[in-house]
Design an enzyme around this catalytic site. Structure first.
Site, PDB file in Angstrom:
ATOM      1  N   HIS A 239      42.054  53.823  16.758  1.00 22.89           N
ATOM      2  CA  HIS A 239      40.919  52.925  16.588  1.00 22.89           C
ATOM      3  C   HIS A 239      40.368  53.098  15.182  1.00 22.89           C
ATOM      4  O   HIS A 239      40.733  54.021  14.446  1.00 22.89           O
ATOM      5  CB  HIS A 239      39.839  53.184  17.637  1.00 22.89           C
ATOM      6  CG  HIS A 239      40.097  52.479  18.942  1.00 22.89           C
ATOM      7  ND1 HIS A 239      40.110  51.107  19.042  1.00 22.89           N
ATOM      8  CD2 HIS A 239      40.360  52.956  20.185  1.00 22.89           C
ATOM      9  CE1 HIS A 239      40.359  50.757  20.296  1.00 22.89           C
ATOM     10  NE2 HIS A 239      40.516  51.861  21.015  1.00 22.89           N
TER      11      HIS A 239
ATOM     12  N   ASP B  47      37.902  48.032  10.938  1.00 21.54           N
ATOM     13  CA  ASP B  47      38.391  46.846  11.645  1.00 21.54           C
ATOM     14  C   ASP B  47      38.199  45.561  10.851  1.00 21.54           C
ATOM     15  O   ASP B  47      39.134  44.764  10.704  1.00 21.54           O
ATOM     16  CB  ASP B  47      37.658  46.695  12.982  1.00 21.54           C
ATOM     17  CG  ASP B  47      38.240  47.574  14.076  1.00 21.54           C
ATOM     18  OD1 ASP B  47      39.302  48.175  13.854  1.00 21.54           O
ATOM     19  OD2 ASP B  47      37.625  47.665  15.152  1.00 21.54           O
TER      20      ASP B  47
END
Length: 386
Positions: free
Chosen positions: A136, A167
């Site tokens: 992540h 992200d």
């Protein structure tokens, strides 16, 4: 580029995008393209992505249309390839090799449409020792050195910047830059290609200036001691008397001069040029900010070049006078949300529709894209009877 509905607007009007449903940076990248006018068709899977918010509130799916296709069912990959044949861009965020096993990898798609730009969004990239492992945002930032330099305390842990730096900045934005550059190449040369957008690559690239400063001796390889990481007393955040906070960015000398004058600490102003006195300067700044409320300090610095601003919450930000005047936030369908950015003088982007509900646009897309196989599939919702 393929034609599309004439209700589209924005500089990417006429561009068709297939998005294979996922979470995080892929959907956000597709949203950016949709905000700019592209006709984005999101291919949702039956049962949803397995992680995420209520689709009715997922603003990263605004301005899109959704169809429902089970890529693991017979005929599913063929239906996606029918869409690909008519598309300019495809975006997927699977682990390396998954799209190939599903029958919609780059070879299959480019064989069907040689001009296609095939955008791949991953954390680790398509190759390397970690390519096939889970991860992540926070892990990608960690190994690139980007996370390690964020935070004001050299002896404490790094500050986690939500998932904005990895992200979205290191992932989505780089994917969008990549697919638009490849789209230009395809338009000029008729040649599609694969864009490998890895968050580790983008997150590392974001720190290019800092690497240059590090090499020049202008940045220490530890956090909380540098000009832009909270180590500098005139570039940081301070608490006010009522528990609010003010952000200070008075880096240049003229801005600093105005800052210390309005704050009322002229007696320690020369400490700016002496890092050995920065602790003294920081204490003076902190003490002064604690003497008034956030609202009072906001009034003091309003309209000046001291480079001081109140720290607002997400719910407060849309009402800030400057943001309200610019329309930085808009309301659509009862949801307050950031407006499309950047802005274009001739082809402005707009919020045209709310979050696409899974499968809700199957019949419309089947008609507009001339893909009848969408409405003959058993996993596609049927159009309501008149």
């Amino acid at each position: 580029m393929a034609g599309t509905r004439n209700t589209r607007n924005g500089p990417l009007s006429g561009v068709r995008v297939v998005e294979l449903a996922g979470i995080g940076p892929g959907p956000f990248a597709a949203m950016l393209l949709a905000d700019l006018g592209a006709d984005v068709v999101r291919v949702d899977r039956p049962g949803g992505p397995g992680l995420g918010i209520d689709p009715a509130y997922d603003l990263t799916n605004r301005n899109k249309r959704s169809v429902l296709v089970d890529l693991k069912a017979e005929g599913g990959p063929a239906t996606v390839l029918d869409l690909v044949e008519r598309a300019d861009i495809l975006i997927e965020g699977y682990r390396p090799g998954v799209a190939e096993r599903l029958g919609v990898g780059p070879d299959a798609c480019l064989a069907r449409n040689p001009r296609l730009v095939y955008g791949r969004m991953t954390g680790w990239g398509q190759d390397g020792p970690l390519a096939s492992t889970a991860g992540h945002d926070i892990a990608y930032l960690a190994v690139t050195g980007t996370l390690g330099m964020i935070g004001p305390d050299p002896d404490g842990p790094p500050t986690v910047p939500a998932n904005l730096v990895g992200d979205y900045a290191g992932g989505s934005l780089y994917l969008v830059v990549g697919v638009l550059a490849a789209l230009r190449h395809a338009g000029e040369h008729g040649e599609g290609q694969v864009v490998d957008a890895a968050i580790v690559d983008g997150a590392a690239h974001l720190a290019t200036m800092i690497h240059g400063m590090l090499a020049a001796g202008g940045w220490q390889d530890r956090r909380g001691v540098n000009l832009l990481d909270g180590g500098c007393p005139f570039y940081g955040v301070y608490e006010t008397a009522d528990g609010r906070h003010m952000a200070v960015g008075a880096l240049e000398q003229p801005f600093y001069d105005e800052f210390v004058r309005l704050l009322g600490i002229d007696e320690v102003a020369p400490a700016r040029k002496d890092p050995g006195r920065w602790d003294e300067l920081r204490a003076a700044v902190a003490a002064r900010f604690r003497t008034r409320t956030g609202e009072e300090w906001t009034a003091v610095f309003a309209g000046t070049d001291a480079c001081v601003a109140p720290v607002l919450s997400m719910r407060e930000a849309p009402a800030h006078p400057h943001l309200a005047a610019r329309g930085t936030f808009v309301e659509h369908g009862g949801l307050t949300q950031p407006a499309p950015a950047p802005r274009f003088s001739a082809t402005p982007g707009t919020v045209r529709g709310g979050p696409a509900m899974p499968g809700a646009d199957t019949g419309e897309v089947a008609r507009d894209w001339a893909v009848p196989s969408l409405t003959t599939r058993t996993d596609a919702p049927q159009e309501p009877q008149a």
